[in-house]
Design a protein around this motif. Structure first.
Motif, PDB file in Angstrom:
ATOM      1  N   ASP A  18       0.749  -1.146  -0.025  1.00 24.53           N
ATOM      2  CA  ASP A  18      -0.031   0.072  -0.153  1.00 24.53           C
ATOM      3  C   ASP A  18       0.687   1.138  -0.091  1.00 24.53           C
ATOM      4  O   ASP A  18       1.962   1.279   0.136  1.00 24.53           O
ATOM      5  N   SER A  19       0.406   2.252  -0.320  1.00 21.64           N
ATOM      6  CA  SER A  19       0.930   3.533  -0.464  1.00 21.64           C
ATOM      7  C   SER A  19       0.085   4.866   0.219  1.00 21.64           C
ATOM      8  O   SER A  19      -1.126   4.678   0.286  1.00 21.64           O
ATOM      9  N   VAL A  20       0.792   5.534   0.698  1.00 21.95           N
ATOM     10  CA  VAL A  20       0.100   6.796   1.048  1.00 21.95           C
ATOM     11  C   VAL A  20      -0.578   7.537  -0.117  1.00 21.95           C
ATOM     12  O   VAL A  20      -1.488   8.342   0.398  1.00 21.95           O
ATOM     13  N   LEU A  21      -0.423   7.425  -1.235  1.00 25.05           N
ATOM     14  CA  LEU A  21      -0.951   7.800  -2.380  1.00 25.05           C
ATOM     15  C   LEU A  21      -2.510   7.095  -2.607  1.00 25.05           C
ATOM     16  O   LEU A  21      -3.279   7.635  -3.387  1.00 25.05           O
ATOM     17  N   SER A  22      -2.495   5.971  -2.105  1.00 23.81           N
ATOM     18  CA  SER A  22      -3.933   5.082  -2.217  1.00 23.81           C
ATOM     19  C   SER A  22      -4.134   4.715  -0.863  1.00 23.81           C
ATOM     20  O   SER A  22      -4.594   3.600  -0.685  1.00 23.81           O
ATOM     21  N   PHE A  23      -4.202   5.586   0.149  1.00 20.75           N
ATOM     22  CA  PHE A  23      -4.476   5.182   1.401  1.00 20.75           C
ATOM     23  C   PHE A  23      -5.669   4.465   1.635  1.00 20.75           C
ATOM     24  O   PHE A  23      -6.815   5.043   1.215  1.00 20.75           O
ATOM     25  N   GLU A  24      -5.712   3.252   2.384  1.00 18.67           N
ATOM     26  CA  GLU A  24      -6.874   2.539   2.902  1.00 18.67           C
ATOM     27  C   GLU A  24      -6.862   2.297   4.218  1.00 18.67           C
ATOM     28  O   GLU A  24      -5.746   1.524   4.912  1.00 18.67           O
ATOM     29  N   SER A  25      -7.826   2.871   4.903  1.00 18.72           N
ATOM     30  CA  SER A  25      -7.845   3.116   6.377  1.00 18.72           C
ATOM     31  C   SER A  25      -7.659   1.546   7.234  1.00 18.72           C
ATOM     32  O   SER A  25      -7.015   1.311   8.208  1.00 18.72           O
ATOM     33  N   GLY A  26      -8.245   0.432   6.350  1.00 19.77           N
ATOM     34  CA  GLY A  26      -8.481  -0.855   6.788  1.00 19.77           C
ATOM     35  C   GLY A  26      -7.235  -1.541   7.006  1.00 19.77           C
ATOM     36  O   GLY A  26      -6.594  -2.381   7.941  1.00 19.77           O
ATOM     37  N   LYS A  27      -6.324  -1.417   5.850  1.00 21.62           N
ATOM     38  CA  LYS A  27      -4.925  -1.990   5.966  1.00 21.62           C
ATOM     39  C   LYS A  27      -4.095  -1.412   7.083  1.00 21.62           C
ATOM     40  O   LYS A  27      -3.480  -1.962   7.746  1.00 21.62           O
TER      41      LYS A  27
ATOM     42  N   SER B  88      11.667  -4.414  12.931  1.00 19.98           N
ATOM     43  CA  SER B  88      12.105  -4.663  11.749  1.00 19.98           C
ATOM     44  C   SER B  88      13.041  -3.601  11.260  1.00 19.98           C
ATOM     45  O   SER B  88      13.107  -2.639  11.704  1.00 19.98           O
ATOM     46  N   THR B  89      13.874  -3.857   9.866  1.00 23.69           N
ATOM     47  CA  THR B  89      14.730  -2.814   9.606  1.00 23.69           C
ATOM     48  C   THR B  89      13.952  -1.709   9.461  1.00 23.69           C
ATOM     49  O   THR B  89      14.187  -0.455   9.114  1.00 23.69           O
ATOM     50  N   LEU B  90      12.622  -1.798   9.053  1.00 20.74           N
ATOM     51  CA  LEU B  90      11.817  -0.832   8.497  1.00 20.74           C
ATOM     52  C   LEU B  90      11.316   0.216   9.916  1.00 20.74           C
ATOM     53  O   LEU B  90      10.215   0.941   9.576  1.00 20.74           O
ATOM     54  N   SER B  91      11.481  -0.429  10.956  1.00 21.98           N
ATOM     55  CA  SER B  91      11.202   0.390  12.222  1.00 21.98           C
ATOM     56  C   SER B  91      12.002   1.858  12.169  1.00 21.98           C
ATOM     57  O   SER B  91      11.567   2.674  12.731  1.00 21.98           O
ATOM     58  N   GLU B  92      13.050   1.779  11.295  1.00 23.35           N
ATOM     59  CA  GLU B  92      14.021   3.080  11.448  1.00 23.35           C
ATOM     60  C   GLU B  92      14.216   3.962  10.036  1.00 23.35           C
ATOM     61  O   GLU B  92      14.815   4.652   9.942  1.00 23.35           O
ATOM     62  N   LYS B  93      13.534   3.080   9.003  1.00 22.42           N
ATOM     63  CA  LYS B  93      13.494   3.699   7.605  1.00 22.42           C
ATOM     64  C   LYS B  93      12.249   3.505   7.145  1.00 22.42           C
ATOM     65  O   LYS B  93      11.541   2.718   7.556  1.00 22.42           O
ATOM     66  N   ALA B  94      12.221   3.713   5.711  1.00 21.38           N
ATOM     67  CA  ALA B  94      10.939   3.488   4.873  1.00 21.38           C
ATOM     68  C   ALA B  94      11.169   3.127   3.579  1.00 21.38           C
ATOM     69  O   ALA B  94      12.303   3.223   2.987  1.00 21.38           O
ATOM     70  N   VAL B  95      10.278   2.246   3.003  1.00 25.61           N
ATOM     71  CA  VAL B  95      10.428   2.060   1.498  1.00 25.61           C
ATOM     72  C   VAL B  95       8.976   2.149   0.912  1.00 25.61           C
ATOM     73  O   VAL B  95       8.055   2.300   1.619  1.00 25.61           O
ATOM     74  N   SER B  96       8.903   2.463  -0.296  1.00 24.48           N
ATOM     75  CA  SER B  96       7.954   2.751  -0.985  1.00 24.48           C
ATOM     76  C   SER B  96       6.922   1.451  -1.068  1.00 24.48           C
ATOM     77  O   SER B  96       7.319   0.334  -1.026  1.00 24.48           O
ATOM     78  N   GLY B  97       5.557   1.885  -1.030  1.00 24.76           N
ATOM     79  CA  GLY B  97       4.571   0.756  -1.157  1.00 24.76           C
ATOM     80  C   GLY B  97       4.494  -0.222   0.110  1.00 24.76           C
ATOM     81  O   GLY B  97       3.992  -1.027  -0.226  1.00 24.76           O
ATOM     82  N   ARG B  98       4.962   0.459   1.042  1.00 28.43           N
ATOM     83  CA  ARG B  98       4.620  -0.324   2.256  1.00 28.43           C
ATOM     84  C   ARG B  98       4.213   0.374   3.547  1.00 28.43           C
ATOM     85  O   ARG B  98       4.744   0.185   4.749  1.00 28.43           O
ATOM     86  N   ALA B  99       3.329   1.264   3.163  1.00 22.33           N
ATOM     87  CA  ALA B  99       2.950   2.528   4.309  1.00 22.33           C
ATOM     88  C   ALA B  99       2.412   1.984   5.509  1.00 22.33           C
ATOM     89  O   ALA B  99       2.921   2.402   6.654  1.00 22.33           O
ATOM     90  N   SER B 100       1.560   1.082   5.402  1.00 23.72           N
ATOM     91  CA  SER B 100       0.921   0.567   6.744  1.00 23.72           C
ATOM     92  C   SER B 100       2.167  -0.157   7.550  1.00 23.72           C
ATOM     93  O   SER B 100       2.088   0.068   8.807  1.00 23.72           O
TER      94      SER B 100
END
Length: 95
Positions: free
Chosen positions: A8-17, A51-63
């Motif tokens: 998911d992406s912040v550009l297509s936010f889905e509150s359920g996810k 996760s390694t994503l606790s301190e950084k971000a990648v696209s497509g994994r917003a939730s």
């Protein structure tokens, strides 16, 4: 370590996810800790799984990224609120 890894992406936010990810990574551990802390003795530990994503971000994994950042924040809150109780908190971030 229960979590979801939605695409998911912040550009297509889905509150359920987002809600599902936060419930699994933040709300559930807080409920569990609330039940267990009164029975924990000095020298006990609470281990959070990030996760390694606790301190950084990648696209497509917003939730997922948001939930894992929140996991670290929750761990830090426990550390501050339990100061003096002798209960250690840590967040391991594999990956």
């Amino acid at each position: 370590n229960a979590s979801t890894h939605h695409e998911d992406s912040v550009l297509s936010f889905e509150s359920g996810k987002m809600t599902e990810a936060l419930n699994l990574s933040v709300v559930s551990p807080a409920i569990l800790n609330g039940a267990l802390i009164p029975q924990m003795k000095r020298g006990s530990s609470i281990i959070f799984v990030g996760s390694t994503l606790s301190e950084k971000a990648v696209s497509g994994r917003a939730s997922y990224v948001t939930a894992k950042h929140a996991t670290v924040g929750l761990m830090r809150s426990y550390a501050q609120d339990m100061f003096g109780l002798g209960i250690h908190t840590a967040c391991i971030c594999p990956g």
